[in-house]
Motif scaffolding. Structure first.
Motif, mmCIF file in Angstrom:
data_model
loop_
_atom_site.group_PDB
_atom_site.id
_atom_site.type_symbol
_atom_site.label_atom_id
_atom_site.label_comp_id
_atom_site.label_asym_id
_atom_site.label_seq_id
_atom_site.Cartn_x
_atom_site.Cartn_y
_atom_site.Cartn_z
ATOM 1 N N LEU A 195 0.834 -1.205 0.000
ATOM 2 C CA LEU A 195 0.000 0.000 0.000
ATOM 3 C C LEU A 195 0.871 1.257 0.000
ATOM 4 N N ALA A 196 2.009 1.198 0.705
ATOM 5 C CA ALA A 196 2.935 2.332 0.702
ATOM 6 C C ALA A 196 3.555 2.531 -0.675
ATOM 7 N N VAL A 197 3.812 1.430 -1.378
ATOM 8 C CA VAL A 197 4.340 1.519 -2.749
ATOM 9 C C VAL A 197 3.344 2.236 -3.651
ATOM 10 N N ILE A 198 2.048 1.955 -3.463
ATOM 11 C CA ILE A 198 1.021 2.638 -4.251
ATOM 12 C C ILE A 198 1.104 4.150 -4.028
ATOM 13 N N GLY A 199 1.232 4.550 -2.760
ATOM 14 C CA GLY A 199 1.330 5.973 -2.457
ATOM 15 C C GLY A 199 2.585 6.603 -3.027
ATOM 16 N N TYR A 200 3.718 5.903 -2.918
ATOM 17 C CA TYR A 200 4.985 6.437 -3.434
ATOM 18 C C TYR A 200 4.924 6.586 -4.948
ATOM 19 N N SER A 201 4.472 5.544 -5.624
ATOM 20 C CA SER A 201 4.412 5.576 -7.079
ATOM 21 C C SER A 201 3.443 6.658 -7.558
ATOM 22 N N LEU A 202 2.324 6.810 -6.839
ATOM 23 C CA LEU A 202 1.349 7.831 -7.223
ATOM 24 C C LEU A 202 1.947 9.230 -7.110
ATOM 25 N N ASN A 203 2.728 9.470 -6.062
ATOM 26 C CA ASN A 203 3.353 10.777 -5.879
ATOM 27 C C ASN A 203 4.232 11.127 -7.077
ATOM 28 N N ASP A 204 5.059 10.179 -7.503
ATOM 29 C CA ASP A 204 5.907 10.404 -8.680
ATOM 30 C C ASP A 204 5.067 10.654 -9.925
ATOM 31 N N THR A 205 4.027 9.857 -10.081
ATOM 32 C CA THR A 205 3.191 9.974 -11.274
ATOM 33 C C THR A 205 2.479 11.320 -11.340
ATOM 34 N N ILE A 206 1.986 11.800 -10.188
ATOM 35 C CA ILE A 206 1.288 13.087 -10.151
ATOM 36 C C ILE A 206 2.235 14.220 -10.527
ATOM 37 N N VAL A 207 3.471 14.170 -10.052
ATOM 38 C CA VAL A 207 4.460 15.197 -10.386
ATOM 39 C C VAL A 207 4.711 15.231 -11.889
ATOM 40 N N VAL A 208 4.870 14.049 -12.484
ATOM 41 C CA VAL A 208 5.118 13.968 -13.923
ATOM 42 C C VAL A 208 3.910 14.469 -14.713
ATOM 43 N N CYS A 209 2.713 14.044 -14.315
ATOM 44 C CA CYS A 209 1.500 14.478 -15.022
ATOM 45 C C CYS A 209 1.326 15.992 -14.941
ATOM 46 N N ASP A 210 1.602 16.554 -13.788
ATOM 47 C CA ASP A 210 1.455 17.999 -13.616
ATOM 48 C C ASP A 210 2.413 18.753 -14.522
ATOM 49 N N ARG A 211 3.651 18.265 -14.624
ATOM 50 C CA ARG A 211 4.631 18.932 -15.483
ATOM 51 C C ARG A 211 4.262 18.778 -16.970
ATOM 52 N N ILE A 212 3.749 17.607 -17.348
ATOM 53 C CA ILE A 212 3.323 17.414 -18.739
ATOM 54 C C ILE A 212 2.196 18.375 -19.084
ATOM 55 N N ARG A 213 1.242 18.547 -18.188
ATOM 56 C CA ARG A 213 0.132 19.456 -18.429
ATOM 57 C C ARG A 213 0.634 20.891 -18.589
ATOM 58 N N GLU A 214 1.563 21.306 -17.731
ATOM 59 C CA GLU A 214 2.113 22.662 -17.830
ATOM 60 C C GLU A 214 2.810 22.887 -19.168
ATOM 61 N N ASN A 215 3.607 21.903 -19.576
ATOM 62 C CA ASN A 215 4.377 22.070 -20.811
ATOM 63 C C ASN A 215 3.505 22.005 -22.059
ATOM 64 N N PHE A 216 2.412 21.252 -21.999
ATOM 65 C CA PHE A 216 1.489 21.247 -23.136
ATOM 66 C C PHE A 216 0.922 22.648 -23.354
#
Length: 313
Positions: A195-216
Motif C-alpha cells: 500500500l505504501a508503494v502505491i502511495g509512493y508511485s502515485l506521488n511520482d506519477t502526479i508530479v510527472v502528469c502535472d509537469r506534462i500538463r504545464e508544458n502542453f
C-alpha cells in the motif's frame, strides 16, 4: 508564452517499445507465478499460535530462532515485544496438534536452553480471521486504485487517470510476483508495504502528469512525444534524488532491521525501483498511446459577462 529548449532533453520515449515489452513480460510472468505458485502467506493470513515469552536479561533473537528451528519450528516468527526482555513468537498451525500444546512445546524448547524463559501469555489466530484479512487487504488495494482513478481524472484528464492507475496496477502486480517467484513470506507488514508503494508511485506519477500538463500549455510547437520527453527530463533530478534517498533508508532497514521487517523492507525497496520506472514510462506511455494532445489540456475559456454588449457598442 515560454519556449523550452528541446535540445537538452532526454529521449525517454525513444525506448517506449522496449519498455512496453519489458513491462508486459514482467506482468505476464508475475501473473503466471501467482496462478501457479501463489503467495507464501504468513501467519497473519493462515492462522496460528502466538506466545509471549519473558527473559530476565535481553533476549538473543537469533539464538532463539536457531533453537526453535532445530526443534522443528522452522516457520517460527520471533520478534521483540515491548522491551528487549520480552519476545513474541508466532507458530503456524499443525494438523492434529492443539494450539495450547504447540505453545507448550515451544516454551519447553526455550526453557531447556534458558531456564529463565517464562511464558507470559498465549493466543490463537484462526484461519477464518486470516481469510478475512486477505479479503480486506485485497479490497483496500482495489478501493485505493478506484479513488486514485477518480482523483486524477478530476485533477488532470481521463487519459492521465488511466495511465496512473495502469502504472499503480503494474507496480502492485510485479511486486506481488516477486514474492510469489521467490516464495517470500507475505504477511501484514508486507501488505502495508505494498500500500505504501502505491502511495509512493502515485506521488511520482502526479508530479510527472502535472509537469506534462504545464508544458502542453507552454510549448508553442512540438509533438506530444517531444513534450513528454521535456517534462520527464525536467523532473528527472527530483526523481533521482527522491528515489536514491528512499532507497538508502530502505537498504539500512533491510540490513540492520532484523528478520522481522525483511519482508517489509524488501517490498518497499523493490516497489520504489519499479515505481520510479513506471512513473517515467508506464503512465506517460499509456497517456501517449491514448492520444493525449494539447487541446485536451488547454484550460477552458470563460466568457466574461457583458462581453457581447461591449462588442455591439
Amino acid at each position: 508564452m515560454q519556449i523550452l529548449n528541446m535540445k537538452e532533453t532526454v529521449a525517454f520515449m525513444s525506448l517506449k517499445t522496449p519498455a512496453a515489452i519489458l513491462s508486459i513480460l514482467l506482468i505476464v510472468g508475475s501473473v503466471a507465478s501467482l496462478a501457479v505458485n501463489q503467495l507464501n502467506w504468513g501467519l497473519d493470513f493462515t492462522g496460528g499460535t502466538q506466545i509471549e515469552v519473558g527473559y530476565q536479561q535481553a533476549a538473543d533473537l537469533d539464538k532463539i530462532r536457531q533453537q526453535l528451528e532445530i526443534s522443528d519450528f522452522k516457520d517460527a516468527v520471533v520478534q521483540n515485544f515491548g522491551s528487549s526482555q520480552d519476545v513474541l513468537i508466532r507458530l503456524a498451525s499443525r494438523e492434529g496438534v492443539k494450539p495450547s500444546e504447540l505453545g507448550d512445546a515451544a516454551i519447553k524448547v526455550l526453557q531447556e536452553a534458558d531456564s529463565t524463559a517464562e511464558m507470559r501469555g498465549s493466543s490463537y489466530v484462526s484461519s477464518s480471521v486470516g481469510e478475512e484479512l486477505t479479503e480486506q487487504g485485497g479490497l483496500a488495494m482495489l478501493v485505493a486504485l478506484l479513488c486514485i482513478l477518480i482523483y486524477v481524472a478530476m485533477r488532470f484528464e481521463w487519459r492521465f487517470a488511466l495511465g496512473s492507475v495502469a502504472a499503480l496496477a503494474h507496480d502492485v502486480i510485479i511486486t506481488l510476483g516477486l514474492f510469489s517467484v521467490f516464495q517470500l513470506e507475505f504477511d501484514l507488514t508486507v501488505l502495508a508495504a505494498v500500500l505504501a508503494v502505491i502511495g509512493y508511485s502515485l506521488n511520482d506519477t502526479i508530479v510527472v502528469c502535472d509537469r506534462i500538463r504545464e508544458n502542453f500549455r507552454k510549448v508553442r510547437k512540438g509533438e506530444a512525444e517531444e513534450i513528454i520527453n521535456i517534462s520527464l527530463t525536467q523532473t528527472l533530478n527530483r526523481t533521482i534524488v527522491t528515489s536514491l534517498t528512499t532507497i538508502l533508508v530502505l537498504i539500512a532497514l533491510f540490513s540492520l532491521g532484523g528478520a522481522t521487517i525483511h519482508g517489509f523492507a524488501t517490498a518497499l525497496l523493490f516497489g520504489v525501483v519499479i515505481g520510479t520506472y513506471s512513473s517515467i514510462y508506464v503512465s506517460s506511455l499509456v497517456a501517449l498511446k491514448l492520444g493525449i494532445s494539447k487541446e485536451d489540456l488547454m484550460p477552458t475559456e470563460i466568457e466574461k459577462e457583458g462581453a457581447d454588449q461591449d462588442a455591439v457598442i
